[in-house]
Scaffold this motif. Structure first.
Motif, mmCIF file in Angstrom:
data_model
loop_
_atom_site.group_PDB
_atom_site.id
_atom_site.type_symbol
_atom_site.label_atom_id
_atom_site.label_comp_id
_atom_site.label_asym_id
_atom_site.label_seq_id
_atom_site.Cartn_x
_atom_site.Cartn_y
_atom_site.Cartn_z
ATOM 1 N N VAL A 65 9.048 -2.573 8.065
ATOM 2 C CA VAL A 65 9.916 -1.565 7.468
ATOM 3 C C VAL A 65 10.844 -2.291 6.507
ATOM 4 O O VAL A 65 11.740 -3.024 6.926
ATOM 5 N N LEU A 66 10.599 -2.118 5.216
ATOM 6 C CA LEU A 66 11.345 -2.813 4.173
ATOM 7 C C LEU A 66 12.431 -1.896 3.624
ATOM 8 O O LEU A 66 12.261 -0.673 3.576
ATOM 9 N N GLN A 67 13.543 -2.504 3.174
ATOM 10 C CA GLN A 67 14.661 -1.692 2.686
ATOM 11 C C GLN A 67 15.278 -2.214 1.395
ATOM 12 O O GLN A 67 16.133 -1.554 0.809
ATOM 13 N N VAL A 90 6.157 0.270 5.244
ATOM 14 C CA VAL A 90 6.831 1.377 4.566
ATOM 15 C C VAL A 90 8.102 0.820 3.951
ATOM 16 O O VAL A 90 8.625 -0.210 4.393
ATOM 17 N N TYR A 91 8.597 1.491 2.916
ATOM 18 C CA TYR A 91 9.830 1.074 2.257
ATOM 19 C C TYR A 91 10.824 2.224 2.353
ATOM 20 O O TYR A 91 10.550 3.338 1.876
ATOM 21 N N VAL A 92 11.981 1.961 2.969
ATOM 22 C CA VAL A 92 13.025 2.978 3.092
ATOM 23 C C VAL A 92 14.025 2.790 1.957
ATOM 24 O O VAL A 92 14.657 1.737 1.848
ATOM 25 N N GLU A 93 14.153 3.806 1.120
ATOM 26 C CA GLU A 93 15.141 3.772 0.041
ATOM 27 C C GLU A 93 16.382 4.535 0.493
ATOM 28 O O GLU A 93 16.362 5.754 0.614
ATOM 29 N N ASP A 110 4.859 1.228 -8.871
ATOM 30 C CA ASP A 110 3.491 0.889 -9.264
ATOM 31 C C ASP A 110 2.584 0.559 -8.081
ATOM 32 O O ASP A 110 1.438 0.164 -8.276
ATOM 33 N N ARG A 111 3.102 0.735 -6.868
ATOM 34 C CA ARG A 111 2.294 0.430 -5.682
ATOM 35 C C ARG A 111 1.871 1.716 -4.988
ATOM 36 O O ARG A 111 2.641 2.669 -4.889
ATOM 37 N N THR A 112 0.646 1.701 -4.494
ATOM 38 C CA THR A 112 0.154 2.868 -3.757
ATOM 39 C C THR A 112 -0.101 2.542 -2.296
ATOM 40 O O THR A 112 -0.491 3.434 -1.532
ATOM 41 N N ASP A 113 0.119 1.284 -1.903
ATOM 42 C CA ASP A 113 -0.219 0.864 -0.539
ATOM 43 C C ASP A 113 0.974 0.884 0.415
ATOM 44 O O ASP A 113 0.801 0.649 1.613
ATOM 45 N N ILE A 114 2.168 1.172 -0.101
ATOM 46 C CA ILE A 114 3.368 1.193 0.746
ATOM 47 C C ILE A 114 4.077 2.523 0.532
ATOM 48 O O ILE A 114 4.651 2.759 -0.543
ATOM 49 N N PRO A 115 4.077 3.412 1.520
ATOM 50 C CA PRO A 115 4.804 4.678 1.375
ATOM 51 C C PRO A 115 6.290 4.430 1.141
ATOM 52 O O PRO A 115 6.902 3.544 1.740
ATOM 53 N N GLY A 130 6.965 6.920 -9.669
ATOM 54 C CA GLY A 130 5.685 6.465 -10.190
ATOM 55 C C GLY A 130 4.511 6.933 -9.339
ATOM 56 O O GLY A 130 4.412 8.103 -8.965
ATOM 57 N N ARG A 131 3.630 5.991 -8.985
ATOM 58 C CA ARG A 131 2.423 6.312 -8.208
ATOM 59 C C ARG A 131 2.635 6.183 -6.710
ATOM 60 O O ARG A 131 1.730 6.472 -5.924
ATOM 61 N N ALA A 132 3.813 5.743 -6.304
ATOM 62 C CA ALA A 132 4.047 5.496 -4.877
ATOM 63 C C ALA A 132 3.978 6.795 -4.080
ATOM 64 O O ALA A 132 4.570 7.808 -4.485
ATOM 65 N N PRO A 133 3.275 6.795 -2.961
ATOM 66 C CA PRO A 133 3.315 7.967 -2.083
ATOM 67 C C PRO A 133 4.712 8.097 -1.484
ATOM 68 O O PRO A 133 5.279 7.118 -0.996
ATOM 69 N N THR A 134 5.293 9.278 -1.550
ATOM 70 C CA THR A 134 6.680 9.452 -1.114
ATOM 71 C C THR A 134 6.793 10.410 0.055
ATOM 72 O O THR A 134 5.994 11.338 0.215
ATOM 73 N N GLU A 135 7.796 10.161 0.862
ATOM 74 C CA GLU A 135 8.166 11.000 1.993
ATOM 75 C C GLU A 135 9.684 11.153 1.972
ATOM 76 O O GLU A 135 10.388 10.336 1.372
ATOM 77 N N VAL A 136 10.196 12.186 2.630
ATOM 78 C CA VAL A 136 11.623 12.298 2.902
ATOM 79 C C VAL A 136 11.802 12.426 4.405
ATOM 80 O O VAL A 136 11.228 13.317 5.034
ATOM 81 N N ILE A 137 12.540 11.500 4.973
ATOM 82 C CA ILE A 137 12.951 11.613 6.374
ATOM 83 C C ILE A 137 14.469 11.584 6.376
ATOM 84 O O ILE A 137 15.085 10.545 6.123
ATOM 85 N N GLU A 138 15.053 12.742 6.609
ATOM 86 C CA GLU A 138 16.500 12.853 6.548
ATOM 87 C C GLU A 138 17.162 12.087 7.697
ATOM 88 O O GLU A 138 16.529 11.780 8.710
ATOM 89 N N HIS A 139 18.435 11.828 7.538
ATOM 90 C CA HIS A 139 19.192 11.069 8.529
ATOM 91 C C HIS A 139 19.148 11.742 9.901
ATOM 92 O O HIS A 139 19.019 12.961 10.028
ATOM 93 N N GLY A 140 19.275 10.916 10.912
ATOM 94 C CA GLY A 140 19.480 11.393 12.268
ATOM 95 C C GLY A 140 20.670 10.656 12.853
ATOM 96 O O GLY A 140 20.804 9.447 12.682
ATOM 97 N N VAL A 141 21.542 11.379 13.523
ATOM 98 C CA VAL A 141 22.789 10.809 14.027
ATOM 99 C C VAL A 141 22.837 10.939 15.544
ATOM 100 O O VAL A 141 22.571 12.015 16.095
#
Length: 320
Positions: A65-67, A90-93, A110-115, A130-141
């Motif tokens: 899990v990269l950030q 996966v990369y968390v922005e 430019d990467r398609t192998d890391i969501p 870009g081409r990156a597959p994207t997801e949204v996972i909202e915060h949890g507290v």
């Protein structure tokens, strides 16, 4: 499953490591930015283990899990394995784009192998993914409980490095708010903020409290003030809502989504925000009712359970 994740954002990671996995957190002798290790001010379960770079090379890793952008190279150097190629990743922005949303291309575009996982829908929309597959996972507290008493007719503000971050976090707006309500600003490097802003000490008090003391201290203040112009949705805002605090916030980034009608006052008109502060100060019953609505809204959307369910689904897709 062993998940490699750096200690970057303590509040976010505290919720993340509650999941049913083993978490490998890099540690270095100096406990610098790339090797903070286990948290010292948050409660983390025993499933979070510290490993040095030499240990990571031999450790079994099922998911990275990269950030931060440089973690792509750092992970390869320390583990001998390429994220997204040799090991699922996966990369968390966590952030909104630092520059113009029109021209900011994400480092993973430019990467398609890391969501690419954004923490708000606003952030996903503002970044050029870009081409990156994207997801949204909202915060949890993790719910601290309804601690609000509002006994002190002051406003709580939570921000780290308010002087350095300046207009980004709305530090320049604090003197104007301080004319209406005395402020308690919690966070790293807030000491001496009153002198920096030219305010009398009683109108703006800065302090950096341990995490265990922060929530009770916030909850004693009548309201939570969120003057942030341009950051991702602050976890401190959500934590204030979980505490049962009425909130007054700028209508920027994801705030409007997080604070529904009745849970606080959200506006970009300073006179509207100022009037809201005055009413919460003058009417504790109104403040309590608004805080109760804020807590209910936060529980419905930003619960730890929902956060963990969303992450477990994604983890099973990425690293089955």
């Amino acid at each position: 499953m062993n998940i490699l994740v750096w200690h970057v954002h303590g509040s976010w990671l505290t919720s993340f490591v509650q999941g049913p996995y083993d978490f490998l957190v890099p540690v270095t002798p100096d406990r610098g930015p790339d090797g903070l290790g286990r948290a010292r001010t948050w409660q983390w379960p025993p499933s979070v283990r510290e490993l040095g770079p030499e240990q990571l090379r031999e450790a079994p890793i099922d998911l990275m899990v990269l950030q931060r952008p440089h973690e792509l190279a750092l992970a390869r150097r320390w583990t001998g394995r390429r994220p997204g190629t040799d090991v699922p990743a996966v990369y968390v922005e966590h952030n909104s784009p630092h520059e113009s949303a029109v021209g900011t291309r994400h480092p993973l575009a430019d990467r398609t192998d890391i969501p690419l996982v954004h923490v708000t829908h606003f952030n996903r929309l503002m970044w050029d993914n870009g081409r990156a597959p994207t997801e949204v996972i909202e915060h949890g507290v993790i719910d601290p409980g309804p601690l609000w008493t509002g006994e002190e007719p002051r406003a709580a503000v939570v921000v780290n490095d308010p002087v350095r971050r300046g207009r980004t976090t709305g530090t320049d707006l604090l003197p104007a708010f301080a004319r209406t309500v005395p402020l308690d600003v919690f966070g790293m490097r807030t000491e001496g903020l009153d002198r920096h802003l030219g305010l009398p000490p009683g109108r703006c008090r800065g302090s950096d409290l341990p995490q265990a003391e922060l929530h009770p201290a916030m909850a004693r203040r009548r309201l939570y003030l969120h003057p942030v112009r341009w950051t991702s949705l602050g976890l401190s805002l959500l934590e204030a809502m979980f505490l049962g605090m009425p909130v007054v916030a700028l209508d920027t980034t994801e705030v409007r989504e997080a604070v529904p009608e009745g849970a606080g006052v959200v506006s970009n008109r300073f006179d509207v925000l100022e009037d809201a502060v005055r009413r919460f100060l003058a009417d504790p019953v109104h403040a309590r009712r608004t805080g109760e609505a804020a807590r209910a809204a936060a529980q419905a959307r930003y619960s730890e359970r929902r956060f963990r369910d969303d992450w477990e689904r994604l983890i099973k897709e990425v690293a089955p």
